[in-house]
Motif scaffolding. Structure first.
Motif, PDB file in Angstrom:
ATOM      1  N   GLY A 476       9.159  10.280  -3.297  1.00 36.02           N
ATOM      2  CA  GLY A 476       7.447  10.238  -3.790  1.00 36.02           C
ATOM      3  C   GLY A 476       7.015   8.872  -3.554  1.00 36.02           C
ATOM      4  O   GLY A 476       7.624   8.221  -3.189  1.00 36.02           O
ATOM      5  N   GLN A 477       5.760   8.741  -4.159  1.00 31.84           N
ATOM      6  CA  GLN A 477       5.122   7.714  -3.827  1.00 31.84           C
ATOM      7  C   GLN A 477       4.686   7.048  -5.254  1.00 31.84           C
ATOM      8  O   GLN A 477       4.152   7.490  -6.171  1.00 31.84           O
ATOM      9  N   PRO A 478       5.052   5.808  -5.179  1.00 34.05           N
ATOM     10  CA  PRO A 478       4.887   4.828  -6.468  1.00 34.05           C
ATOM     11  C   PRO A 478       3.457   4.678  -6.700  1.00 34.05           C
ATOM     12  O   PRO A 478       2.645   4.338  -5.874  1.00 34.05           O
ATOM     13  N   TYR A 479       3.144   4.506  -8.182  1.00 31.38           N
ATOM     14  CA  TYR A 479       1.670   4.116  -8.430  1.00 31.38           C
ATOM     15  C   TYR A 479       1.598   2.628  -7.932  1.00 31.38           C
ATOM     16  O   TYR A 479       2.251   1.747  -8.276  1.00 31.38           O
ATOM     17  N   GLY A 480       0.434   2.355  -7.070  1.00 31.41           N
ATOM     18  CA  GLY A 480       0.326   1.027  -6.916  1.00 31.41           C
ATOM     19  C   GLY A 480       0.858   0.780  -5.358  1.00 31.41           C
ATOM     20  O   GLY A 480       0.792  -0.291  -4.888  1.00 31.41           O
ATOM     21  N   GLY A 481       1.675   1.558  -4.748  1.00 31.84           N
ATOM     22  CA  GLY A 481       2.239   1.761  -3.629  1.00 31.84           C
ATOM     23  C   GLY A 481       3.484   0.805  -3.480  1.00 31.84           C
ATOM     24  O   GLY A 481       3.942   0.259  -4.390  1.00 31.84           O
ATOM     25  N   PHE A 482       4.191   0.710  -2.252  1.00 23.59           N
ATOM     26  CA  PHE A 482       5.344   0.145  -1.974  1.00 23.59           C
ATOM     27  C   PHE A 482       5.213  -1.407  -1.632  1.00 23.59           C
ATOM     28  O   PHE A 482       4.261  -1.874  -1.171  1.00 23.59           O
ATOM     29  N   PRO A 483       6.106  -2.230  -2.371  1.00 13.32           N
ATOM     30  CA  PRO A 483       5.841  -3.746  -2.108  1.00 13.32           C
ATOM     31  C   PRO A 483       6.168  -4.137  -0.785  1.00 13.32           C
ATOM     32  O   PRO A 483       7.257  -3.807  -0.040  1.00 13.32           O
ATOM     33  N   GLU A 484       5.397  -4.741  -0.151  1.00 15.03           N
ATOM     34  CA  GLU A 484       5.539  -5.380   1.213  1.00 15.03           C
ATOM     35  C   GLU A 484       5.554  -6.899   1.095  1.00 15.03           C
ATOM     36  O   GLU A 484       5.028  -7.401   0.312  1.00 15.03           O
ATOM     37  N   PRO A 485       6.369  -7.678   1.932  1.00 11.27           N
ATOM     38  CA  PRO A 485       7.152  -6.912   3.356  1.00 11.27           C
ATOM     39  C   PRO A 485       8.510  -6.444   2.907  1.00 11.27           C
ATOM     40  O   PRO A 485       9.208  -6.307   4.000  1.00 11.27           O
ATOM     41  N   LEU A 486       8.642  -6.279   1.444  1.00 13.45           N
ATOM     42  CA  LEU A 486      10.353  -5.863   1.465  1.00 13.45           C
ATOM     43  C   LEU A 486      10.505  -4.515   1.901  1.00 13.45           C
ATOM     44  O   LEU A 486      11.470  -4.365   2.518  1.00 13.45           O
ATOM     45  N   ARG A 487       9.514  -3.650   1.790  1.00  9.97           N
ATOM     46  CA  ARG A 487       9.595  -2.204   2.451  1.00  9.97           C
ATOM     47  C   ARG A 487      10.124  -2.299   3.894  1.00  9.97           C
ATOM     48  O   ARG A 487      10.934  -1.743   4.483  1.00  9.97           O
ATOM     49  N   THR A 488       9.332  -3.073   4.523  1.00 16.18           N
ATOM     50  CA  THR A 488       9.657  -3.023   6.139  1.00 16.18           C
ATOM     51  C   THR A 488      10.986  -3.702   6.307  1.00 16.18           C
ATOM     52  O   THR A 488      11.577  -3.230   7.313  1.00 16.18           O
TER      53      THR A 488
END
Length: 704
Positions: A476-488
């Protein structure tokens, strides 16, 4: 399985008793790291003990809220709950309490033994008995070798007056992954058929799209929809602004629009302080005056009773508690303490402290038998406000860390848990998202990585699969979105998913699955619930069926003899069916091991001699000293954590790109795909499937 004569089935049980005797509790039962079972057996009051004819001397229990639900349906039931003057209680002893204290190892027989007494002594007063779902489904099959559906059905027969409540992981049902939509609908229908009433529907990220699916599935099945707001952060701390009152109120508004019956505040870690409970419940009560509110917490820091009383005074209709002997610390607050605190007030629960004590005495003795699974958490721990670890995960993560070779590093793991949460974006933490945080924390401790190290080295690290799948959006999708650039950096070129993970899945073919299982295990063996168990946990169900074929129905063994080897000369009795009683005595174990590494174990079965041969797993195996990876050479790829090799994806001479999968490791439900940190050619593969490796062991060499 085709029907076998009782004598034959008894012989298969001897195989298990022999296995336990030769190899010991810790090898047979994963996680049994505590002391031996305590002396003394639990006592059920005789008037509530089932007779040889299957009758309960006390007769039928008084009617309760189950009858209200049957008579008035889910909407009428919710209305009556809201009209009720006192505080209603949910007893979690038979589910979350033992999950939180004893690593979810409570066997069905110990629950069934006290079920009639529970129905008589407090079943008519309880809002519900939480007895199913969450981790109990998985562990029943995986560790107890029992069918979770049988547990539910048998409990329903013995407890006709209390509504049953389960924990449903929204779009994940009782699993850790996404399923096709029709799986969730069919699961809920089957759960209602087998006796479930109230479904506490939550999502591990409070992701509304996942919640919608679970809510729709429960409503379609005719269950009571109790939709959850998972609580995190601290409403009383102005510095913690992510999960504030406005966030919770907006989430509640979205849930109410989905035609839910009850609103739940699910405080997984025991973070809900009394002042925060007053603020949150009071605000929700003002906004939704006609909607029942049910509050769940854990007592990790020791404030659970105070918080639940504050919630009740602010307008909550029901709260979760556990019988005293199974309460406190990572479990729920004490039922007796809440009942006594509110006695004589407008919130009087109507429950008898004497009856609670009678039931608690039974559970105190039962808990002693499960000493092997006690995790030595003897007191409250206020550092939960720092690491925010869910109570249901606490003991399980302790056990996992020991199995991963991290014994003695629990304080570091708790600190790493807080760091992992920050790295992931400060998320809601409950299964399966809490598993992601826990896996990352253990990964960090195993590899001596700081929070900054993870950020700096992410492109070259082989993260646990759960962490990669989280960043892919597969839960699912976390509130506030995924942290970048760690996700990439973590995804290394993999595509992320936006939206609900199961939305694009084709419908699951249940008929095909049933045909496959019947072909393997027999048409007379596989039932409708077995097919669903296989859909939820394919590998675990396969192992469960293999165990049944080898050892028979282990649920008939008394718990003490299921957990602890028989002493020579000791007897155990069990019934394979009503009227078919067997008495087994262990007479001797051979001192010598044969050329196959087996010992002979001698029994008497109803006075007749029997013997079986058992593989001795305690014999010292040759230790494989593996070379360590050269940390100064990027192409020298080491195991990031200890574990077993389950897949080798490359061979010598193969060209690989940066990020390609090399090896898959597995340890304690945590899989890690070891990926290529650099592009090049595989020079050497030094492991094979089923090998065991330690952290840092060389697995593959790559040359540019």
């Amino acid at each position: 399985f085709q029907y076998e004569q009782p004598q034959t089935r008894a012989q298969t049980l001897l195989s298990f008793l022999g296995h336990l005797k030769v190899n010991g509790t810790q090898r047979v039962h994963q996680g049994a790291e505590g002391g031996p079972p305590a002396a003394g057996d639990p006592v059920v009051p005789p008037q509530y003990k089932m007779s040889a004819t299957g009758k309960i001397p006390a007769g039928s229990p008084p009617p309760g809220w189950k009858q209200v639900l049957q008579r008035e349906g889910p909407s009428g039931f919710a209305k009556r709950v809201r009209q009720h003057k006192g505080l209603l209680l949910t007893d979690t002893t038979m589910r979350d309490a033992h999950q939180s204290l004893l690593a979810t190892r409570m066997r069905t027989s110990d629950i069934l033994n006290i079920a009639p007494a529970t129905a008589h002594l407090m079943g008519d007063k309880l809002f519900s008995v939480e007895n199913w779902g969450g981790a109990t489904f998985d562990t029943s099959l995986r560790f107890l070798h029992e069918c979770p559906w049988d547990r539910l059905e048998k409990m329903r027969d013995l407890m006709p007056n209390a509504p049953f409540q389960m924990l449903l992981r929204g779009a994940n049902a009782v699993g850790y992954t996404a399923y096709a939509d029709n799986v969730i609908y069919e699961f809920c229908k089957l759960a209602v058929k087998y006796g479930m009433d109230v479904f506490r529907v939550f999502d591990s990220l409070n992701y509304i799209e996942n919640l919608k699916l679970g809510i729709d599935a429960v409503g379609s099945a005719g269950g009571v929809v109790e939709a959850s707001i998972c609580y995190s952060g601290d409403l009383t701390d102005p510095k913690k602004t992510k999960f504030n009152l406005d966030y919770y109120m907006k989430l509640a508004q979205q849930l109410v629009k989905l035609n839910i019956h009850i609103l739940n505040i699910k405080d997984m870690a025991g973070l809900l302080k009394p002042e925060a409970a007053t603020l949150l419940v009071g605000s929700l009560r003002k906004e939704f005056p006609d909607l029942p509110i049910h509050v769940h917490t854990h007592d990790t820091a020791g404030i659970g009773v105070a918080s639940m009383i504050a919630a009740a005074r602010a307008g909550a209709d029901a709260v979760d508690v556990a019988l005293d002997a199974m309460s406190g610390v990572t479990s729920q607050p004490s039922m007796g303490a809440v009942v006594t605190s509110l006695a004589g007030s407008q919130l009087d629960t109507g429950l008898s402290l004497q009856n609670i004590t009678t039931l608690s005495d039974y559970w105190e003795a039962v808990r002693g038998i499960y000493n092997p699974f006690e995790q030595n958490t003897k007191a409250g721990s206020s550092d939960v406000f720092i690491h925010e670890m869910p109570g249901g995960q606490y003991t399980n993560l302790q056990f996992q860390s020991q199995q991963l070779g991290l014994t003695g590093k629990w304080p570091e793991i708790k600190k790493a848990y807080a760091a992992a949460n920050r790295l992931l974006g400060d998320i809601i933490k409950v299964t399966p998202s809490s598993k992601v945080v826990g896996d990352l924390a253990q990964f960090m401790v195993s590899n001596n990585l700081s929070e900054q190290d993870v950020l700096d080295k992410a492109e070259t690290l082989s993260f646990p699969s759960s962490v990669v799948e989280y960043f892919q959006g597969l839960i699912g999708q976390p509130y506030g979105g995924f942290p970048e650039p760690l996700r990439t950096k973590v995804l290394k070129g993999k595509k992320g998913l936006d939206g609900r993970p199961g939305a694009s899945m084709p419908p699951f073919d249940f008929e095909k699955e049933a045909a496959k299982l019947k072909a393997k295990w027999g048409a007379q063996t596989i039932r409708e619930p077995d097919v669903m168990s296989s859909v939820m946990y394919p590998k675990v169900f396969e192992e469960y069926m293999t165990s049944r074929a080898k050892y028979g129905d282990l649920s008939v063994l008394p718990t003490r003899q299921f957990l602890q080897p028989l002493a020579e000369g000791e007897e155990v009795s069990f019934e394979l069916e009503r009227g078919k009683k067997f008495i087994t005595k262990l007479t001797a174990v051979s001192k010598d091991v044969d050329t196959n590494g087996e010992r002979e174990v001698f029994f008497e079965l109803n006075g007749l001699p029997r013997s079986i041969r058992v593989q001795d797993l305690t014999l010292a195996k040759k230790t494989v000293d593996r070379p360590k990876a050269d940390t100064s050479n990027p192409g020298s790829v080491g195991a990031p954590m200890p574990g077993n090799v389950i897949t080798v994806s490359v061979q010598v001479g193969q060209k690989v790109k940066k990020g390609d999968a090399l090896v898959v490791l597995s340890a304690m439900k945590m899989e890690t795909v070891v990926s290529a940190p650099v592009a090049g050619t595989v020079k050497a593969v030094v492991v094979k499937e089923k090998d065991t490796v330690r952290g840092g062991d060389l697995v593959v060499e790559i040359v540019a």
